[in-house]
Scaffold this active site. Structure first.
Site, mmCIF file in Angstrom:
data_model
loop_
_atom_site.group_PDB
_atom_site.id
_atom_site.type_symbol
_atom_site.label_atom_id
_atom_site.label_comp_id
_atom_site.label_asym_id
_atom_site.label_seq_id
_atom_site.Cartn_x
_atom_site.Cartn_y
_atom_site.Cartn_z
ATOM 1 C CE1 TYR A 129 40.497 32.736 45.165
ATOM 2 C CE2 TYR A 129 38.915 34.499 44.833
ATOM 3 C CZ TYR A 129 39.966 33.949 45.533
ATOM 4 O OH TYR A 129 40.493 34.604 46.607
ATOM 5 C CG PHE A 153 34.990 31.920 52.311
ATOM 6 C CD1 PHE A 153 34.339 30.910 53.003
ATOM 7 C CD2 PHE A 153 34.787 32.015 50.936
ATOM 8 C CE1 PHE A 153 33.509 30.006 52.336
ATOM 9 C CE2 PHE A 153 33.962 31.119 50.271
ATOM 10 C CZ PHE A 153 33.321 30.118 50.963
ATOM 11 C CD GLU A 154 41.677 32.285 48.641
ATOM 12 O OE1 GLU A 154 42.437 31.370 49.013
ATOM 13 O OE2 GLU A 154 42.043 33.208 47.910
ATOM 14 C CB VAL A 155 35.516 27.085 48.041
ATOM 15 C CG1 VAL A 155 35.513 25.616 47.619
ATOM 16 C CG2 VAL A 155 34.940 27.222 49.445
ATOM 17 C CG HIS A 187 44.694 34.438 46.013
ATOM 18 N ND1 HIS A 187 44.326 33.572 47.011
ATOM 19 C CD2 HIS A 187 45.991 34.159 45.745
ATOM 20 C CE1 HIS A 187 45.353 32.809 47.326
ATOM 21 N NE2 HIS A 187 46.372 33.149 46.582
#
Ligand SMILES: Nc1nc2c(ncn2[C@@H]2O[C@H](COP(=O)(O)OP(=O)(O)O)[C@@H](O)[C@H]2O)c(=O)[nH]1
Ligand SMILES: [Mg+2]
Length: 384
Positions: free
Chosen positions: A214, A271-273, A308
């Protein structure tokens, strides 16, 4: 009265000119339009069939990953901006795929424009009803009253029903959509974002090669009114599943007292990768279903960001969460801009470092620095 010689000459020029023009162009392919031509409007299928693909310099170095965007047809212009910025700063070199998801069908205009902008392959999916509706254990009347009450209190998105479905979908379902199943990593992109620097290293590869699950660029405090019972639900889950809670997790990022209370810190999830396999793991599945069973997505207004973030902070080891300091990013109203000037010059950044949100009072990123024992950039007080 005699006509002056000058005028006769003009008249002659005009006649010769007319005949010259006629002979030159009458036999050629140039034609003078007599009426406005019909606008050409190809269907999405026609457009897609003829789209020219230009492989980017690094397109053979891709890992198994995709961009993913949840959007409505009306988001077309705002998401186009986001796609341009991602393509210009990163993806034109890689041509990663892009999955678009929607609770309605995407229309041809949305599909044509976004496909024309994305350098990789685009896919468009409709969200199944069971991922965007009330589960049968939720009392819809109680949910309606909760919305009205939050609306009266002016809590952001407090009165919105669709926002709740959106948050629940992003929390528990987007990674189970059939279009997402073959990928290992995702990068979530929302409308109206901006990247200010070139993305020098492939973020997907960075995650994969370092066993990270994450990542984030901006962190901040959640409005407590949206999640009054979230933490007690999380504590119940932890009690019921001690086997899912590893030593060395990032609990101290989200709690000042080793888990007794939540400090409302979360990674900003627009924003998440991240790893899709992690979101599909038994640990995350048990976590989401414990939360979902309480109906808190509807009776309160639990955001996917705290959901999350708490999961990442309790289910992962701290090192499996990555702070992308080099990705300069804006989503209204906050900016992350790297403090290091050399990095900004090397990556051709155009953000103003004074806009950087990281060490402002409402950001939690100072806590992340403290947790990792990092020194803050010069000019930032250690107490900030
Ligand atoms: N398909 C669909 N997407 C939505 C809906 N509501 C929000 N979204 C998407 O969900 C994401 C978050 O919504 P946004 O309006 O940006 O919320 P904010 O960033 O929290 O202010 C964006 O990608 C939106 O396009 C909806 O009702 N339907
Ligand atoms: Mg947004």
């Amino acid at each position: 009265m005699p006509v002056p010689v000058r005028y006769t000459r003009y008249l002659l020029f005009a006649i010769v000119g007319f005949f010259l023009f006629f002979f030159l162009f009458s036999g050629t392919s140039i034609s003078i339009p007599t009426s406005p031509s019909k606008p050409i409007s190809p269907s999405y299928e026609e457009f897609r069939a003829h789209k020219v693909q230009t492989p980017g310099a690094n397109s053979t170095f891709r890992v198994n990953a995709t961009f993913v965007t949840l959007a409505r047809n009306s988001d077309i212009w705002d998401i186009s901006k986001s796609i341009r910025t991602i393509e210009d700063r990163f993806n034109h070199n890689y041509n990663y795929d892009w999955v678009f998801l929607n609770d309605q069908d995407f229309d041809d205009d949305f599909k044509k424009l976004t496909t024309s902008l994305v350098s990789g392959t685009t896919y468009y999916g409709r969200i199944p009803k069971e991922h965007w509706s009330y589960p049968d254990w939720v009392d819809q009347e109680k949910a309606r009253k909760a919305r009205e009450e939050m609306g009266r209190k002016n809590i952001i998105y407090g009165e919105s029903e669709s926002y709740r479905h959106m948050c629940r979908f992003e929390s528990g379902f987007f990674f189970h959509h059939p279009l997402m199943l073959n990928y290992e990593y995702y990068w979530r992109v929302e409308p109206n974002i901006e990247l200010f620097c070139d993305v020098g290293t492939d973020p997907f590869r960075l995650l994969k090669e370092n066993n990270k699950m994450y990542s984030f660029v901006i962190s901040l405090y959640e409005y407590h009114e949206t999640i009054p019972s979230l933490w007690s639900t999380v504590k119940e889950f932890i009690k019921g599943h001690p086997e899912h809670i590893p030593k060395g997790n990032a609990m101290d990022f989200i709690s000042e007292d080793s888990g007794k209370t939540y400090n409302n810190c979360h990674f900003w999830s627009n924003f998440e990768v991240g790893s899709l396999d992690w979101l599909r793991s038994q640990e995350y599945t048990d976590y989401f279903s414990a939360l979902d069973q309480t109906g808190g997505f509807f009776y309160e207004r639990w955001g996917d960001a705290p959901v999350h973030s708490i999961a990442a902070s309790i289910l992962l080891k701290k090192e499996q969460i990555h702070f992308f300091n080099d990705i300069a990013y804006y989503h209204p109203p906050f900016t992350h801009c790297p403090s290091d000037e050399q990095a900004r010059l090397d990556l051709r950044c155009h953000c103003n470092p004074n806009d950087n949100f990281d060490f402002r009072g409402y950001s939690c990123t100072s806590r992340w620095y403290k947790l990792n024992g990092w020194k803050k950039p010069p000019g930032v007080k250690e107490t900030d």
